[in-house]
Scaffold this active site. Structure first.
Site, short mmCIF file in Angstrom:
data_model
loop_
_atom_site.label_atom_id
_atom_site.label_comp_id
_atom_site.label_asym_id
_atom_site.label_seq_id
_atom_site.Cartn_x
_atom_site.Cartn_y
_atom_site.Cartn_z
N CYS A 117 -2.61 -3.12 2.03
CA CYS A 117 -2.50 -3.16 3.49
C CYS A 117 -3.53 -2.22 4.12
CB CYS A 117 -1.08 -2.78 3.89
SG CYS A 117 -0.72 -3.04 5.63
N CYS A 118 -3.59 -0.97 3.63
CA CYS A 118 -4.55 -0.01 4.18
C CYS A 118 -5.98 -0.47 3.92
CB CYS A 118 -4.34 1.38 3.56
SG CYS A 118 -3.04 2.35 4.32
N CYS A 199 0.44 4.29 11.35
CA CYS A 199 1.00 3.01 11.76
C CYS A 199 2.52 3.11 11.85
CB CYS A 199 0.62 1.93 10.75
SG CYS A 199 -1.13 1.57 10.69
N CYS A 202 4.90 2.92 8.79
CA CYS A 202 4.68 3.91 7.74
C CYS A 202 4.79 5.35 8.24
CB CYS A 202 3.30 3.71 7.12
SG CYS A 202 3.06 2.06 6.47
N CYS A 226 -4.58 7.12 3.35
CA CYS A 226 -4.79 5.69 3.61
C CYS A 226 -5.97 5.12 2.82
CB CYS A 226 -4.99 5.45 5.10
SG CYS A 226 -6.43 6.31 5.76
S1 SF4 Z 1 -0.59 2.85 7.34
FE1 SF4 Z 1 0.94 1.30 6.72
S2 SF4 Z 1 0.79 -0.42 8.21
FE2 SF4 Z 1 -1.04 0.93 8.44
S3 SF4 Z 1 -2.57 -0.05 7.23
FE3 SF4 Z 1 -1.62 1.50 5.89
S4 SF4 Z 1 0.11 0.48 4.84
FE4 SF4 Z 1 -0.59 -0.86 6.52
#
Ligand code: SF4
Length: 254
Positions: A117-118, A199, A202, A226
């Protein structure tokens, strides 16, 4: 194109250990502009760096990575600071190729694979934006995480891009003192218990007085970074886009 070999970079980085952040920023602007940008997550702790940029090089591009998962307070704070400080903010988004994938799986991804995701929402957009630059300025500090404690004021990425960390030796107290001296605002979530804001899926509030300001990030997971400030930034995702992406319906093929 400015060339600094590794020995010169290390020497300069060592000299900058004693310098004020403003001196380091001014050096970076003189040396690398226009092939220079700064990144910011628009948190309370981002204020000193943004305030210094506004005074030293106000047209410098400030990259804000819009993951699509931010708290609405962060987006409003970003708008407010852009106008108040006269910043040149550039929003970065995930690559369009990932749109179908993120539409279908984007809500599960932070829990099921936060590294992927990151990578898709943060690392890859910044890699793309940085590909034309010689250097970038980041606001990381050594007192934030174990990984950041090992950082240098000047660093070189595998692709030659130079990273400049002018606030590396500052502490959370230094940030607060600067913010008070210049009467700078705080992120709206600070008073609700969020000393560090990432985010929404998280980030959790932390108990008052918690030493680790990032204790509310990725709670219950091993993850602490991240990927923008780790070796992940020098990597390219090896998964095939075709394997992961769900194609949009194409009328001609229906
Ligand atoms: S902080 Fe969480 S929602 Fe944001 S990009 Fe990373 S995993 Fe994804």
């Amino acid at each position: 194109m400015t060339t600094l070999d590794d020995a010169a970079l290390r020497r300069l980085s060592q000299e900058f250990e004693e310098a004020e952040p403003q001196e380091i920023i001014a050096w970076a602007a003189e040396t690398f502009c226009p092939a220079l940008a700064v990144t910011s997550s628009f948190q309370t702790q981002s204020l000193p760096l943004l305030h210094m940029i506004a005074a030293i090089r106000p047209r410098l591009r400030v990259f804000f990575i819009d993951t699509g998962m931010h708290f609405w307070e962060t987006l409003l704070f970003r708008e407010h600071l852009e106008a108040e400080l006269g910043l040149n903010v550039v929003d970065l988004y995930p690559d369009d190729r990932w749109r179908p994938f993120l539409r279908n799986f984007g809500r599960r991804l932070p829990l099921e694979d936060p590294n992927l995701c990151c990578y898709l929402r943060k690392v890859q957009p910044l890699q793309k934006a940085m590909s034309e630059l010689q250097a970038w300025i980041s606001g990381i500090r050594r007192d934030q995480t174990a990984v950041r404690a090992r950082a240098q004021i000047l660093e070189r990425h595998a692709n030659g891009l130079i990273k400049v960390n002018p606030l590396l030796n500052w502490t959370r107290d230094d940030i607060e003192a600067y913010r008070k001296r210049y009467n700078l605002p705080a992120h709206p979530l600070l008073r609700k218990g969020y000393p560090s804001v990432g985010c929404a899926p998280c980030t959790r509030p932390v108990a008052p007085g918690t030493e680790d300001e990032r204790a509310g990030r990725w709670v219950g997971q091993e993850k602490r970074e991240c990927g923008l400030h780790t070796e992940m930034f020098d990597k390219t995702l090896t998964l095939s886009l075709e394997t992961l992406a769900t194609p949009e319906a194409d009328e001609e093929n229906c």
